[in-house]
Design an enzyme around this catalytic site. Sequence first.
Site, mmCIF file in Angstrom:
data_model
loop_
_atom_site.group_PDB
_atom_site.id
_atom_site.type_symbol
_atom_site.label_atom_id
_atom_site.label_comp_id
_atom_site.label_asym_id
_atom_site.label_seq_id
_atom_site.Cartn_x
_atom_site.Cartn_y
_atom_site.Cartn_z
ATOM 1 N N GLU A 109 -11.186 6.609 3.608
ATOM 2 C CA GLU A 109 -10.246 6.023 4.567
ATOM 3 C C GLU A 109 -10.426 6.593 5.974
ATOM 4 O O GLU A 109 -11.529 6.941 6.385
ATOM 5 C CB GLU A 109 -8.826 6.145 4.030
ATOM 6 C CG GLU A 109 -8.695 5.475 2.676
ATOM 7 C CD GLU A 109 -7.277 5.237 2.231
ATOM 8 O OE1 GLU A 109 -6.400 5.021 3.065
ATOM 9 O OE2 GLU A 109 -7.052 5.257 1.013
ATOM 10 N N ASP A 158 0.855 -1.182 0.000
ATOM 11 C CA ASP A 158 0.000 0.000 0.000
ATOM 12 C C ASP A 158 0.899 1.243 0.000
ATOM 13 O O ASP A 158 2.115 1.160 0.151
ATOM 14 C CB ASP A 158 -0.935 -0.010 1.212
ATOM 15 C CG ASP A 158 -2.259 0.684 0.925
ATOM 16 O OD1 ASP A 158 -2.262 1.626 0.105
ATOM 17 O OD2 ASP A 158 -3.282 0.304 1.510
#
Length: 1009
Positions: free
Chosen positions: A814, A624
């Site tokens: 997020e 990520d």
Amino acid sequence: MPRDWSVPRTALLVTTALFAALLSPAASRAADDPAPTPVDRFEGEVPFAAQPAEGIFTWGGDADDPPALRLAERPDAPEGEKVLAGTYAISGWGGFTHDYAATQPAHDWSAHRGIRFWWDGRGDGRKINFEIKDGGAHGEASELWTTSVTDDFTGWKRIEIPFSDFVYRTDYQPVGGIDHVLGLTQMWGYAVTLPTGAGGEFAMDGVELYGRADQSLRASVTTGAAVYPVREGDTAAVRVTLATTGAAPVDQPVTVAYETAGGSASAGADYTPVAGTVTFPAGTASGTSRTIKVPTVRDRTAEAAETIPLKLTVTGAKPPAETPQVVVDAHGLPYLNAKLPVKQRVKDLLSRMSTAEKAGQMTQAERGAVSAPGDIAAYGLGSLLSGGGSTPTPNTAEAWAAMIDAFQLRTRTTRFQIPLVYGVDAVHGHNNLAGATVMPHNIGLGATRDPGLARRTGAVTAAEVRATGVPWDFAPCLCVTRDERWGRSYEAFGEDPALVESMETVIQGLQGARDGSDLKDDDKVLATAKHFVGDGGTTYGSSTTGTYTIDQGVTEVTRRQLEAVHLAPYQEAVDRGVGTVMPSYSSLDVVGDGLGPVKMHARADMINGVLKGRMGFDGFVISDWNAIDQLPGDYASHVRTAVNAGVDMMMVPYSYKEFSSALIAEVKAGGVGQRRLDDAVARILTQKFRLGLFEQPYADTTGASRIGSAAHRDVAREAVAASQVLLKNDGGLLPLKKTQKVYVAGSNADDIGNQTGGWTITWQGASGDITPGTTILEGLRKSGGEITWSKDASAPLTGHDVGVVVVGETPYAEGVGDVGNGNDLELSPADRAAVDKVCAAMKCAVLVVSGRPQLIGDRLGEIDALVASWLPGTEGDGVADVLYGREAFTGQLPVTWPRSEAQLPINVGDTAYDPQYPYGWGLTTLTKVPEGGVVTLKALRLAAAAAERTGSDTAGRALVTKARLIVQQKAGAALTARMAKPFADADHLLLTGRYGAAVEKLTEAYRAA
């Protein structure tokens, strides 16, 4: 995965710039100079605003990076009474811009010698980057020309910068640039990039144009490209173009001496040397071109690519920013033979590569962070990506393709011409691209309970993504959301792993055949299963990332829970042939394993052991965004730990140089073994071969005309209609009738940005008209009924038959959306007021447009019909379709709808389970709702059990659905814990193919209702 926060393109730091001349404020103006032209006096004449209006605005790499600006009164102001003052503390990048209004003509600066301004020096030796904006449609679609100033003085000083000191920004431009010439006749303003690191203060005053243009500094020579690949034996044609500021003819000759020299090719053996001079006589018009030809030599030897630099010596003008290179393409080597098996091609290529070349393949950079285009070849980068909001200018399909082609062109100068694999977060359609078809977020797709429809949405997404030259999608998210306080919960298909597994048909929509044989097609992309593993199960309050409360936290589970809830969807993805997997930012704490919480990027037992070992995953693992920076220890240990844990490619957006160097050093020191290095690179190369990138590295735009097409939007519209969950429908208020007068209110009725949510055009998304589409209000209006629209319900309420109030969330992504991080699950005061006004005056339907359930229990009594609309995307017509009965409501809750925040986390299967609405709940507006009681349910159970035994899945699901509708009809609004638990359990049993047991549970719910 968090992405680039970039808003304006001026944001990225410039690494190559010229120092400005720091001239005395006493310098006098020549008698024949034009009077200075003011740009900014900072007395309030230019507002703090943004495009398309004229104004000063800030930007930065994250929420803390934009500086804080103010117009401050200062007795020592060099001009007037006020100055522009500000404070900053920048970790990534940040600064401010003055853009001229896009709705007005651009400004002509060509009469002046340069630009100057007053700066309040701090004497700290830090660098301030200064840019001007030239050409294009407006300030955010212009070429950027840059220089820098060193703050090595104290107090006010006037800084004068001749236009001749500015250099063309090669790293972050409109695709292909505009003309690579500082024309000065269409200027859109300037920008200042402030230093990173320790925070500080600044002050600035009196920006203006000064002096008379110096004709001798206005000519430049450019080449058509920096790289000219040719097949062996062909002739390269290098175009050399004369350009002048202001487009005036040159007043003196310009000569360009050229010669082939250096490079990896051998003169005579690989090419015919050339040398000579090109002359542009005085009076030559700007834009005039000449062509220099470089012949190559054909032989019978298989060879890697070879470079032939064409050295240019320019007299009378500025030379090109880069020396153009002719490249003789690699040829005759086994890995280039498309007829050979992929495994054999990988083995051949891998055997030829150096450690540095292998390290490059394992490195992924953000496209806007590549400080110089030549870095793609210099570091042998294996991949680039666009973070959320990192788009070309203009943000069109054509510009995307041209941008990616320009990046791929740079790979041609490497020995083996290994193409880049470019990735984007197309998590609900090609959501970075303006005008793309934006699908419902995954939570809405989970509500459809339709695997075939999910596959079709994936196919549309893949077709639109690949048509822009992007072959890799960081989707789907296979998280199992267990706590709706999580800011990513809308990225999940639901809270039940069985539901997530059922919707993984989207992988086939993206990739095609399970064996990867379709990946080379122009409508397929490499998919990514993310985030391995347990990202949806983090404990509230366990996050240590900034102000996040749950995202990137710790998942605390037993081994059994880990296997049953979080790992199960990944085995399904591996079985479906998913090409890449992305680990989670979160930590995993498995009870009893003795390890405690360990970041997933460091868990070799899970990545190497479970994913690659037990599950048999043969694709590659991509980290990520900057995730290795969250690992303990120094940077070398970050690299060593993650690579040895099984991460094959590292997403290091702004630190690609550091990562590559660190990995090479670790291999040399033995910290990373050659076998591990080769395994990682082999996995990456395998997918590049499967994608057909070696044969076709450039964009195939055959399908570009279908981006946002009616056919694609029809699929999205169907998905929207199927995702709508009817939670309450007292008196059969829905569907609406065209003869009714409908009063529409609420914050989300006419807002395409709110309707599409996060990950739309930018990472966090935004309210407003951010991309083409149909709002819910527009869909209702097109349905033919009589509509009154009043966002805040301030218009007269009398005279209407029914109200439709569309409320819910504004966009987030997020951890920024975590509850407790400035967010909650309550309706806004304005939405509550709209519901109260409308529902007190008439029968009303409330639609909740959100990424997760909202707490509406206190108002449920006054609401006649309640719909969970989720985040439907761009096709609001789909919502209107079910409201007006063109399609029936058939959606079911993919997550449990809680009564209060105190109940969270609450999920199907919990021992204590008393929600507002249970998992799987969803009323219907089908013409005929099944009737019956216990006797009917008994018959359905027997038939469902028989269907289960014979493998008749379609019949089994239909029988369970009939039983569910019977139970819902009896339950009505009287939903108790005794009824809710078996009802939710039944839907889980249905998804696992246990049809008889599902009806048995529904019978239990019926008796309790």
